[in-house]
Write an enzyme that holds these catalytic residues in place. Sequence first.
Site, mmCIF file in Angstrom:
data_model
loop_
_atom_site.group_PDB
_atom_site.id
_atom_site.type_symbol
_atom_site.label_atom_id
_atom_site.label_comp_id
_atom_site.label_asym_id
_atom_site.label_seq_id
_atom_site.Cartn_x
_atom_site.Cartn_y
_atom_site.Cartn_z
ATOM 1 N N HIS A 174 2.192 -43.245 30.481
ATOM 2 C CA HIS A 174 3.453 -44.263 30.118
ATOM 3 C C HIS A 174 3.110 -45.915 30.186
ATOM 4 O O HIS A 174 4.141 -46.549 30.097
ATOM 5 C CB HIS A 174 4.504 -43.738 30.847
ATOM 6 C CG HIS A 174 5.006 -42.337 30.575
ATOM 7 N ND1 HIS A 174 5.365 -41.950 29.142
ATOM 8 C CD2 HIS A 174 4.772 -41.451 31.187
ATOM 9 C CE1 HIS A 174 5.423 -40.803 29.215
ATOM 10 N NE2 HIS A 174 5.264 -40.272 30.256
ATOM 11 N N ASN A 175 1.799 -46.163 30.857
ATOM 12 C CA ASN A 175 1.675 -47.559 31.004
ATOM 13 C C ASN A 175 1.271 -47.939 29.469
ATOM 14 O O ASN A 175 0.620 -47.457 28.809
ATOM 15 C CB ASN A 175 0.376 -47.707 31.821
ATOM 16 C CG ASN A 175 0.096 -49.063 32.385
ATOM 17 O OD1 ASN A 175 0.106 -49.999 31.336
ATOM 18 N ND2 ASN A 175 0.044 -49.387 33.750
ATOM 19 N N LEU A 176 1.938 -49.348 29.345
ATOM 20 C CA LEU A 176 1.704 -49.954 28.062
ATOM 21 C C LEU A 176 0.531 -50.810 27.716
ATOM 22 O O LEU A 176 0.303 -51.301 26.652
ATOM 23 C CB LEU A 176 2.754 -50.780 27.754
ATOM 24 C CG LEU A 176 4.115 -50.146 27.622
ATOM 25 C CD1 LEU A 176 5.480 -51.090 27.428
ATOM 26 C CD2 LEU A 176 4.163 -49.026 26.534
ATOM 27 N N PHE A 177 -0.478 -50.650 28.916
ATOM 28 C CA PHE A 177 -1.673 -51.555 28.614
ATOM 29 C C PHE A 177 -2.571 -51.003 27.364
ATOM 30 O O PHE A 177 -2.808 -51.914 26.399
ATOM 31 C CB PHE A 177 -2.846 -51.409 29.876
ATOM 32 C CG PHE A 177 -3.908 -52.388 29.794
ATOM 33 C CD1 PHE A 177 -3.840 -53.640 30.081
ATOM 34 C CD2 PHE A 177 -5.068 -51.587 29.345
ATOM 35 C CE1 PHE A 177 -5.160 -54.294 29.970
ATOM 36 C CE2 PHE A 177 -5.992 -52.462 29.275
ATOM 37 C CZ PHE A 177 -6.083 -53.692 29.657
ATOM 38 N N THR B 236 2.665 -54.073 32.648
ATOM 39 C CA THR B 236 2.561 -53.046 31.699
ATOM 40 C C THR B 236 2.978 -51.753 32.391
ATOM 41 O O THR B 236 3.205 -50.612 31.676
ATOM 42 C CB THR B 236 1.136 -52.836 31.097
ATOM 43 O OG1 THR B 236 0.111 -52.610 31.995
ATOM 44 C CG2 THR B 236 0.749 -53.944 30.149
#
Length: 169
Positions: free
Chosen positions: A43-46, A148
């Site tokens: 779920h990290n947006l990086f 993120t």
Amino acid sequence: MPTEPGRVRSFAPIADANARLLILGSMPGEASLQAQQYYAHPHNLFWPILGEAVGALPSLPYEERTQRLRDSGIAVWDVLAHCRRPGSLDAAIDLRSAQANDFAAFFDGHPQLRRVLFNGATAEAIFRRQVAPALPTRALEWRRLPSTSPANASIPRAEKFAAWLEALR
């Protein structure tokens, strides 16, 4: 040699000698440490953001994503080399145990760097406190961006994307 409970270590940087931009996190979270990959939490947006910016799409194998970053002049690292931190949250970092990475050597080896983007407030705060005072003066742009991390849920996804994409231009 047994590992001290709660002690975590960061990874080697993703970088080549021609890097122009450095993205700094604080310390990899548990999912990243387990996978031995930067920003591995699903779920990290990086990776979605860097996928949109430079084609380092989350669907690509990790090695291809990191190569796209290098090809785009982007380096990735963490401020800390190691610290004690139970769990993944930046708030749990024991600052008394925190040891920064060797940025003087990194910057010497990457003379093309012009901009540093901090992935969140903790990375910036630790860098400014532990690293910046010892660095020789160098014309670099420093900019904090919204983290993120999925733990940073107070900022909407669209706002994070817009801030990051503008900074990566």
